[in-house]
Write a protein that holds these residues in place. Structure first.
Motif, PDB file in Angstrom:
ATOM      1  N   THR A   1       0.843  -1.197   0.000  1.00 20.50           N
ATOM      2  CA  THR A   1       0.000   0.000   0.000  1.00 20.50           C
ATOM      3  C   THR A   1       0.879   1.249   0.000  1.00 20.50           C
TER       4      THR A   1
ATOM      5  N   GLY B   1      -4.472  -0.150  -7.115  1.00 24.50           N
ATOM      6  CA  GLY B   1      -5.713  -0.220  -6.348  1.00 24.50           C
ATOM      7  C   GLY B   1      -5.512  -0.475  -4.868  1.00 24.50           C
TER       8      GLY B   1
ATOM      9  N   VAL C   1      -4.466   6.031  -2.769  1.00 20.54           N
ATOM     10  CA  VAL C   1      -4.702   4.824  -3.562  1.00 20.54           C
ATOM     11  C   VAL C   1      -3.619   4.770  -4.625  1.00 20.54           C
TER      12      VAL C   1
ATOM     13  N   ILE D   1      -4.961   0.548  -1.067  1.00 25.54           N
ATOM     14  CA  ILE D   1      -5.433   1.726  -0.352  1.00 25.54           C
ATOM     15  C   ILE D   1      -4.777   1.821   1.029  1.00 25.54           C
TER      16      ILE D   1
ATOM     17  N   ARG E   1      -6.223   9.620   2.755  1.00 28.92           N
ATOM     18  CA  ARG E   1      -6.351   8.340   2.051  1.00 28.92           C
ATOM     19  C   ARG E   1      -5.584   8.435   0.740  1.00 28.92           C
TER      20      ARG E   1
END
Length: 168
Positions: free
Chosen positions: A84, A155, A151, A157, A149
């Motif tokens: 991530t 994809g 991304v 996160i 947040r």
């Protein structure tokens, strides 16, 4: 020449990326003399009957031969990003007592992703919906919350915990 293919087993992400390690297995068939073998090589490595790919952009070569000696080669690229994005948050204000700020307080943040890259970076202030983050956010007197947040292009996160700011 035989037919050739590649079975991929992994979690498909976005934009052509996989979000988990990918197991690749070459396939082949030949309806006349029969398939002698099918092999795969990842990143110019040894020829194998299967391989597992971790984070990275991998160059894959596939070869299959039939029992008559016909050989077919093929190649492709497989991209894997299992990590991530990272988010760094900085809070700048004059600290008071008991977790209170005694001045306007500015919160800035940055996001990075070393594999597929950051696709979007957003924030939510005071419980409102997420919106694109582009510059530091300044808060005045009151109790406030902020959350970020990010991304990545695969994809994956990352969300920061909700941070509470008390300003008086």
């Amino acid at each position: 020449a035989p037919n050739i293919g590649l079975n991929l087993n992994g979690s498909i992400g976005q934009n052509g990326w996989y979000r988990s390690p990918v197991t690749i297995t070459p396939t082949g068939s030949d309806s006349i003399s029969g398939l002698a073998g099918a092999f795969v090589s990842a990143n110019s490595g040894a020829w194998q009957t299967s391989a597992t790919l971790n984070d990275g952009i991998h160059n894959i070569a596939i070869t299959a031969s039939d029992n008559a000696g016909n050989i077919l080669h093929s190649s492709t690229t497989i991209s894997v990003d299992t990590t991530t994005p990272s988010i760094n948050v900085n809070t700048n204000g004059k600290a008071g007592k008991s977790n209170w700020f005694v001045s306007s307080t500015t919160v800035s943040a940055s996001a990075s992703d070393s594999m597929s890259g950051v696709a979007s970076f957003e924030f939510s202030a005071d419980g409102n919906s997420f919106q694109a983050y582009s510059s530091p956010i300044t808060f005045s007197a009151g109790r406030h919350t902020i959350q970020f947040r990010a991304v990545d292009k695969a994809g994956n996160i990352t969300e920061t915990p909700i941070q509470t700011l008390n300003i008086d």
